[in-house]
Structure formats: C-alpha cells, structure tokens
Design a protein around this motif. Structure first.
Motif, PDB file in Angstrom:
ATOM      1  N   ALA A  36       1.277   3.450 -29.155  1.00  0.00           N
ATOM      2  CA  ALA A  36       2.718   3.696 -29.109  1.00  0.00           C
ATOM      3  C   ALA A  36       3.021   4.796 -28.096  1.00  0.00           C
ATOM      4  N   SER A  37       4.216   4.754 -27.506  1.00  0.00           N
ATOM      5  CA  SER A  37       4.648   5.740 -26.514  1.00  0.00           C
ATOM      6  C   SER A  37       5.969   6.369 -26.939  1.00  0.00           C
ATOM      7  N   PHE A  38       6.140   7.629 -26.563  1.00  0.00           N
ATOM      8  CA  PHE A  38       7.391   8.356 -26.816  1.00  0.00           C
ATOM      9  C   PHE A  38       8.008   8.734 -25.473  1.00  0.00           C
ATOM     10  N   GLU A  39       9.330   8.613 -25.381  1.00  0.00           N
ATOM     11  CA  GLU A  39      10.024   8.991 -24.153  1.00  0.00           C
ATOM     12  C   GLU A  39      11.335   9.679 -24.493  1.00  0.00           C
ATOM     13  N   ALA A  40      11.591  10.792 -23.836  1.00  0.00           N
ATOM     14  CA  ALA A  40      12.869  11.497 -23.961  1.00  0.00           C
ATOM     15  C   ALA A  40      13.474  11.614 -22.571  1.00  0.00           C
ATOM     16  N   THR A  41      14.778  11.414 -22.460  1.00  0.00           N
ATOM     17  CA  THR A  41      15.455  11.451 -21.165  1.00  0.00           C
ATOM     18  C   THR A  41      16.699  12.316 -21.224  1.00  0.00           C
ATOM     19  N   LEU A  42      16.955  13.001 -20.119  1.00  0.00           N
ATOM     20  CA  LEU A  42      18.207  13.715 -19.924  1.00  0.00           C
ATOM     21  C   LEU A  42      19.082  12.823 -19.058  1.00  0.00           C
ATOM     22  N   GLU A  43      20.305  12.527 -19.521  1.00  0.00           N
ATOM     23  CA  GLU A  43      21.138  11.545 -18.846  1.00  0.00           C
ATOM     24  C   GLU A  43      22.566  12.054 -18.631  1.00  0.00           C
ATOM     25  N   ASP A  44      23.157  11.561 -17.555  1.00  0.00           N
ATOM     26  CA  ASP A  44      24.581  11.751 -17.313  1.00  0.00           C
ATOM     27  C   ASP A  44      25.297  10.616 -18.040  1.00  0.00           C
ATOM     28  N   VAL A  45      26.042  10.960 -19.100  1.00  0.00           N
ATOM     29  CA  VAL A  45      26.702   9.952 -19.939  1.00  0.00           C
ATOM     30  C   VAL A  45      28.215  10.050 -19.816  1.00  0.00           C
ATOM     31  N   SER A  46      28.676  10.492 -18.664  1.00  0.00           N
ATOM     32  CA  SER A  46      30.104  10.723 -18.474  1.00  0.00           C
ATOM     33  C   SER A  46      30.922   9.448 -18.546  1.00  0.00           C
ATOM     34  N   ALA A  51      26.192   2.408 -16.701  1.00  0.00           N
ATOM     35  CA  ALA A  51      24.839   2.798 -17.099  1.00  0.00           C
ATOM     36  C   ALA A  51      24.651   4.293 -16.914  1.00  0.00           C
ATOM     37  N   ALA A  52      23.955   4.928 -17.846  1.00  0.00           N
ATOM     38  CA  ALA A  52      23.696   6.356 -17.752  1.00  0.00           C
ATOM     39  C   ALA A  52      22.774   6.637 -16.565  1.00  0.00           C
ATOM     40  N   ILE A  53      22.946   7.799 -15.957  1.00  0.00           N
ATOM     41  CA  ILE A  53      22.109   8.227 -14.840  1.00  0.00           C
ATOM     42  C   ILE A  53      21.049   9.170 -15.385  1.00  0.00           C
ATOM     43  N   VAL A  54      19.787   8.827 -15.221  1.00  0.00           N
ATOM     44  CA  VAL A  54      18.689   9.630 -15.748  1.00  0.00           C
ATOM     45  C   VAL A  54      18.367  10.762 -14.785  1.00  0.00           C
ATOM     46  N   LEU A  55      18.381  11.992 -15.276  1.00  0.00           N
ATOM     47  CA  LEU A  55      18.112  13.176 -14.460  1.00  0.00           C
ATOM     48  C   LEU A  55      16.724  13.744 -14.705  1.00  0.00           C
ATOM     49  N   GLY A  56      16.100  13.370 -15.789  1.00  0.00           N
ATOM     50  CA  GLY A  56      14.760  13.866 -16.091  1.00  0.00           C
ATOM     51  C   GLY A  56      14.169  13.108 -17.252  1.00  0.00           C
ATOM     52  N   THR A  57      12.845  12.988 -17.259  1.00  0.00           N
ATOM     53  CA  THR A  57      12.153  12.213 -18.287  1.00  0.00           C
ATOM     54  C   THR A  57      10.891  12.935 -18.730  1.00  0.00           C
ATOM     55  N   ALA A  58      10.590  12.854 -20.007  1.00  0.00           N
ATOM     56  CA  ALA A  58       9.324  13.347 -20.555  1.00  0.00           C
ATOM     57  C   ALA A  58       8.695  12.221 -21.362  1.00  0.00           C
ATOM     58  N   LEU A  79      23.578  18.868 -11.795  1.00  0.00           N
ATOM     59  CA  LEU A  79      24.603  18.884 -12.841  1.00  0.00           C
ATOM     60  C   LEU A  79      25.956  19.189 -12.207  1.00  0.00           C
ATOM     61  N   GLU A  80      26.885  18.290 -12.362  1.00  0.00           N
ATOM     62  CA  GLU A  80      28.192  18.448 -11.742  1.00  0.00           C
ATOM     63  C   GLU A  80      29.219  18.968 -12.754  1.00  0.00           C
ATOM     64  N   PRO A  81      30.072  19.855 -12.332  1.00  0.00           N
ATOM     65  CA  PRO A  81      31.104  20.387 -13.237  1.00  0.00           C
ATOM     66  C   PRO A  81      31.977  19.281 -13.815  1.00  0.00           C
ATOM     67  N   GLY A  82      32.288  19.419 -15.101  1.00  0.00           N
ATOM     68  CA  GLY A  82      33.195  18.484 -15.743  1.00  0.00           C
ATOM     69  C   GLY A  82      32.559  17.207 -16.236  1.00  0.00           C
ATOM     70  N   ARG A  83      31.256  17.024 -16.016  1.00  0.00           N
ATOM     71  CA  ARG A  83      30.595  15.800 -16.471  1.00  0.00           C
ATOM     72  C   ARG A  83      29.829  16.081 -17.772  1.00  0.00           C
ATOM     73  N   ASN A  84      29.487  15.013 -18.492  1.00  0.00           N
ATOM     74  CA  ASN A  84      28.800  15.132 -19.781  1.00  0.00           C
ATOM     75  C   ASN A  84      27.337  14.740 -19.644  1.00  0.00           C
ATOM     76  N   TYR A  85      26.463  15.551 -20.252  1.00  0.00           N
ATOM     77  CA  TYR A  85      25.023  15.312 -20.188  1.00  0.00           C
ATOM     78  C   TYR A  85      24.444  15.344 -21.595  1.00  0.00           C
ATOM     79  N   ALA A  86      23.495  14.468 -21.835  1.00  0.00           N
ATOM     80  CA  ALA A  86      22.925  14.354 -23.176  1.00  0.00           C
ATOM     81  C   ALA A  86      21.463  13.956 -23.087  1.00  0.00           C
TER      82      ALA A  86
END
Length: 244
Positions: A36-46, A51-58, A79-86
């Motif tokens: 099994a594999s685990f993946e976590a991503t930081l995304e722009d979800v604005s 589709a979300a834009i992936v900014l980083g992955t572990a 990271l752009e001002p006013g946008r949402n990241y999750a």
C-alpha cells in the motif's frame, strides 16, 4: 468540503522553500498490506469547477501502518494572494483507492502541524475486499442470526496463520487451536481443541462458536467483514477485521 486557507500577500522576508507537516490516520482497525502507498498533496483549490493545482507532494512507499507522518515541501513564492490552498491525502494499493480525506484541510500557519482523518473510499459502502482471510484478526460479531456482544477483553476471535496453516483464537473463555484447509472459497477446520477453563460469562457463545466452526464449508469476504457458511449455504458466523 472544507475550504482551504486564503493566503495573504507574500513579503520579501519569505524563504525560498517551505514545508507543511502532519499526520494522517483512519478510524478502522485495518492493517494495510505491505504494497500500500500513502500520498499527501498541497493543492490550489481556489476554483471549485476546475482541477486542483498540485504545489507539493509527499509519498510513503510502502505506506506502513497509521498514523502516517508526512512532510510536503513547496515553493512559497507560488502562493498567490487571495487564493485558497489545502492539503489532501489518500492511501492506495495497486491503483485502487482505499482511504482518502473527505474534505480540504487548510494550509496551516508556519510551525503548525496538520492532523488528518481519512475515511474509507466510497464512505465504507464498497463491497470490494480490502482484508485477507489469512493473517487477519477476525472479531466474531454474529453467530447465525444472534449478535455477539461481549466486553473487549473477552471478545471471541480467529486468526488463520498461513505459514503453518494453523488457526488460533479465543472463544470468550478459552483459547481455540486447530488446523484448517483452504482451496478457493472452500474452507474447513480440523483438529480443533482449546483450554478447559470454566467462566461465569461467555460460555454460551463459546460452545456455539465451536459448533459453528465444525460445520464451516465456505467463506466470503466483503470489505472488512468475513462470513462463514455451511455446505448448504447457511450463514454460520460473521466477523469484522481488526489489527493483529
């Protein structure tokens, strides 16, 4: 879904790299297989309709067992001002989704860690098998049509050890030992024995448990449940998987 954190304007003091760290787990007491594999991503979800834009992955390969500790490296200048990241996370095996975050976890402030709770893919309603018959702790929850509700320290269970083709477990008062034969969906138990203690509670379930095992002819797994049947297809016992 929850919204991501809205980012303010960056300043000249921001560093060239940053990271977000945290842990992820799930409530089910399910042991993951070694591939099994685990993946976590930081995304722009604005944009909800894009589709979300992936900014980083572990990634953790293999995932190991929960809790999963991760660190996602990313470039804060993106990271752009006013946008949402999750942050989102998932557990997969052979291309199939097992667990996933069911909401957006907002990008935490610097120095803070995330604590993520994953859910079964499909909300736990999928009948796809994610447990193995052998080498799994199977907690007994029903005998025939009768529910089995006992204290946790006295819960009846079975484990089929594939290496020795031996079965071990607990009936509610005494240990259970024996052998088994497995061929496809056919399963039989033999040489069943156990300790001979007398207990004030649990004996009625234990006797019925032994009698059911003697009649087992077939097995079926759906998701994290195991059901045993006799030769005519009558349900004898129903189990739920737990960590070993």
């Amino acid at each position: 879904m929850g919204e991501g954190r809205r980012v303010a304007a960056t300043t000249a003091g921001d560093t060239a790299s940053a990271h977000v760290s945290g842990t992820a787990t799930y409530r089910e007491r399910i042991a993951l297989p070694p591939d099994a594999s685990f993946e976590a991503t930081l995304e722009d979800v604005s944009q909800a309709d894009a589709a979300a834009i992936v900014l980083g992955t572990a990634r953790l390969e293999p995932a190991g067992q929960p809790p999963f500790r991760f660190t996602i490296e990313y470039d804060p200048s993106k990271l752009e001002p006013g946008r949402n990241y999750a942050v989102r996370a998932k557990v997969t095996r052979a291309g199939q989704l097992w667990f996933t975050s069911d909401r957006h976890y907002a990008l935490p402030s610097a120095g803070e860690e995330l604590s993520m709770l994953l859910v079964r893919a499909g909300g736990g309603s999928s009948s796809a098998s994610t447990a193995e018959l052998e080498n799994t702790y199977w907690k007994l929850v029903r005998l025939g049509t009768d529910s089995v509700a006992v204290e946790a320290e006295r819960e009846p269970y079975l484990v089929l050890h594939s290496r020795e083709k031996r079965v071990a477990g607990y009936g509610g008062c005494n240990r259970i030992l024996g052998a088994y034969e497995l061929s496809g969906d056919q399963l039989t138990f033999s040489q069943m024995a156990g300790t001979m203690m007398a207990c004030a509670e649990g004996m009625e379930h234990e006797q019925a448990f032994h009698e059911a095992l003697e009649k087992v002819s077939r097995w079926r797994i759906e998701g994290e449940t195991l059901e045993l049947f006799d030769a005519s297809g009558v349900s004898l016992a129903f189990f739920e998987s737990r960590y070993m």
